[in-house]
Design a protein around this motif. Structure first.
Motif, mmCIF file in Angstrom:
data_model
loop_
_atom_site.group_PDB
_atom_site.id
_atom_site.type_symbol
_atom_site.label_atom_id
_atom_site.label_comp_id
_atom_site.label_asym_id
_atom_site.label_seq_id
_atom_site.Cartn_x
_atom_site.Cartn_y
_atom_site.Cartn_z
ATOM 1 N N LYS A 40 35.707 37.770 33.155
ATOM 2 C CA LYS A 40 36.878 38.647 33.027
ATOM 3 C C LYS A 40 38.185 37.965 33.421
ATOM 4 O O LYS A 40 38.204 37.056 34.249
ATOM 5 C CB LYS A 40 36.704 39.890 33.905
ATOM 6 C CG LYS A 40 35.471 40.701 33.592
ATOM 7 C CD LYS A 40 35.478 41.209 32.155
ATOM 8 C CE LYS A 40 34.288 42.112 31.875
ATOM 9 N NZ LYS A 40 33.913 42.085 30.463
ATOM 10 N N PHE A 41 39.264 38.480 32.845
ATOM 11 C CA PHE A 41 40.620 38.089 33.243
ATOM 12 C C PHE A 41 41.142 39.141 34.215
ATOM 13 O O PHE A 41 41.121 40.343 33.912
ATOM 14 C CB PHE A 41 41.533 38.046 32.019
ATOM 15 C CG PHE A 41 42.978 37.840 32.378
ATOM 16 C CD1 PHE A 41 43.437 36.594 32.755
ATOM 17 C CD2 PHE A 41 43.866 38.902 32.361
ATOM 18 C CE1 PHE A 41 44.774 36.408 33.103
ATOM 19 C CE2 PHE A 41 45.203 38.722 32.700
ATOM 20 C CZ PHE A 41 45.652 37.472 33.074
ATOM 21 N N GLY A 42 41.570 38.659 35.394
ATOM 22 C CA GLY A 42 42.146 39.593 36.357
ATOM 23 C C GLY A 42 43.598 39.246 36.614
ATOM 24 O O GLY A 42 44.509 39.849 36.072
ATOM 25 N N CYS A 43 43.803 38.197 37.431
ATOM 26 C CA CYS A 43 45.162 37.847 37.849
ATOM 27 C C CYS A 43 45.740 36.673 37.061
ATOM 28 O O CYS A 43 46.951 36.541 36.941
ATOM 29 C CB CYS A 43 45.149 37.496 39.335
ATOM 30 S SG CYS A 43 44.140 36.031 39.677
ATOM 31 N N GLY A 44 44.869 35.792 36.579
ATOM 32 C CA GLY A 44 45.350 34.600 35.878
ATOM 33 C C GLY A 44 45.944 33.554 36.803
ATOM 34 O O GLY A 44 46.531 32.578 36.336
ATOM 35 N N ALA A 87 44.176 32.409 39.906
ATOM 36 C CA ALA A 87 43.171 31.966 40.883
ATOM 37 C C ALA A 87 43.192 32.790 42.166
ATOM 38 O O ALA A 87 42.836 32.297 43.235
ATOM 39 C CB ALA A 87 43.350 30.473 41.211
ATOM 40 N N LEU A 88 43.568 34.057 42.047
ATOM 41 C CA LEU A 88 43.698 34.889 43.252
ATOM 42 C C LEU A 88 42.635 35.977 43.383
ATOM 43 O O LEU A 88 42.477 36.550 44.452
ATOM 44 C CB LEU A 88 45.080 35.567 43.260
ATOM 45 C CG LEU A 88 46.279 34.633 43.342
ATOM 46 C CD1 LEU A 88 47.567 35.419 43.167
ATOM 47 C CD2 LEU A 88 46.282 33.891 44.665
ATOM 48 N N CYS A 89 41.916 36.289 42.290
ATOM 49 C CA CYS A 89 41.017 37.460 42.363
ATOM 50 C C CYS A 89 39.549 37.155 42.161
ATOM 51 O O CYS A 89 38.693 37.933 42.560
ATOM 52 C CB CYS A 89 41.459 38.514 41.352
ATOM 53 S SG CYS A 89 41.039 38.098 39.637
ATOM 54 N N GLY A 90 39.228 36.048 41.501
ATOM 55 C CA GLY A 90 37.828 35.666 41.312
ATOM 56 C C GLY A 90 37.113 36.324 40.142
ATOM 57 O O GLY A 90 35.946 36.031 39.885
ATOM 58 N N ALA A 91 37.793 37.203 39.399
ATOM 59 C CA ALA A 91 37.127 37.893 38.281
ATOM 60 C C ALA A 91 36.628 36.918 37.218
ATOM 61 O O ALA A 91 35.673 37.215 36.496
ATOM 62 C CB ALA A 91 38.090 38.894 37.636
ATOM 63 N N CYS A 92 37.270 35.765 37.127
ATOM 64 C CA CYS A 92 36.950 34.801 36.064
ATOM 65 C C CYS A 92 36.008 33.690 36.539
ATOM 66 O O CYS A 92 35.918 32.659 35.884
ATOM 67 C CB CYS A 92 38.241 34.167 35.578
ATOM 68 S SG CYS A 92 38.998 33.166 36.898
ATOM 69 N N CYS A 132 40.378 30.843 34.863
ATOM 70 C CA CYS A 132 41.735 31.152 34.403
ATOM 71 C C CYS A 132 42.721 30.023 34.669
ATOM 72 O O CYS A 132 43.782 29.990 34.048
ATOM 73 C CB CYS A 132 42.243 32.442 35.046
ATOM 74 S SG CYS A 132 42.536 32.328 36.832
ATOM 75 N N ARG A 192 37.481 28.827 39.067
ATOM 76 C CA ARG A 192 38.251 29.904 38.435
ATOM 77 C C ARG A 192 38.613 29.459 37.020
ATOM 78 O O ARG A 192 39.443 28.565 36.820
ATOM 79 C CB ARG A 192 39.540 30.172 39.226
ATOM 80 C CG ARG A 192 39.326 30.481 40.703
ATOM 81 C CD ARG A 192 38.515 31.726 40.908
ATOM 82 N NE ARG A 192 38.511 32.145 42.298
ATOM 83 C CZ ARG A 192 37.413 32.396 43.012
ATOM 84 N NH1 ARG A 192 36.210 32.237 42.473
ATOM 85 N NH2 ARG A 192 37.501 32.821 44.245
HETATM 86 S S1 FES Z 1 41.592 35.893 36.716
HETATM 87 FE FE1 FES Z 1 41.903 36.138 38.855
HETATM 88 S S2 FES Z 1 41.105 34.277 39.664
HETATM 89 FE FE2 FES Z 1 41.021 34.004 37.526
#
Ligand code: FES
Ligand code: FES
Length: 162
Positions: free
Chosen positions: A35-39, A41-46, A58, A56
């Motif tokens: 998934k794309f979250g923050c783009g 490297a702050l959220c870990g979704a990717c 993204c 990460r």
């Molecule tokens: S989308 Fe949040 S760390 Fe990559």
């Protein structure tokens, strides 16, 4: 043209070297589990694995993946540790909205590969970059512990057979 090995299959991608792996996965390889979250490297979704290391996607360019093995959540069930993690996630019903969970599973699998018996501190440290807006952290921690015991018991059964 960049050759990427994704989930055990090598393919050529006509993309710029600096394109983040996330877009090659989602938009070209149609692997939308990551998934794309923050783009940023702050959220870990990717989170994906590059040679078993969590990265990460993204902010990691495709050029960094050349000659390495990319593993995404779509393939993690084929890994003994990843499969134990997925089973524990299901058993304990970890996911709420689910958006962050592919990244959580990938981060947890990477942790258990290097630290098979993690303490609460190990878990907090390894998982601190994976944000869950639904607050599933207590279930994530419990599932990681259950997965750790699952891997151990699978290994001891394997040892008894051989
Ligand atoms: S989308 Fe949040 S760390 Fe990559
Ligand atoms: S389950 Fe909803 S963001 Fe983590």
């Amino acid at each position: 043209m960049v050759t990427l090995e994704i989930n055990g299959t090598s393919k050529q991608f006509d993309v710029p070297n600096e394109m983040p792996i996330l877009w090659a996965l989602r938009d070209i390889a149609q692997l939308t589990g990551t998934k794309f979250g923050c783009g940023m490297a702050l959220c870990g979704a990717c989170t994906i694995h590059l040679d078993n290391e969590p990265v990460r996607a993204c902010v990691t360019p495709v050029s960094a993946a050349v000659g390495k093995k990319i593993t995404t959540v779509e393939h993690i069930e084929h890994d003994a540790v990843g499969s134990a993690v997925q089973k524990a996630w299901l058993d304990l019903g970890v996911a709420q909205c689910g958006y962050c969970q592919a990244g959580q599973v990938m981060a947890a699998t990477a942790l258990l590969k290097t630290t098979p018996n993690p303490s609460d501190e190990d878990i907090d440290e390894a998982m601190s970059g994976n944000i869950c807006r639904c607050g599933t952290y207590p279930r994530i921690r419990a599932a990681i512990k259950q997965a750790a015991s699952g891997v151990k018991s699978a290994e001891s059964k394997q040892g008894a057979k051989s």
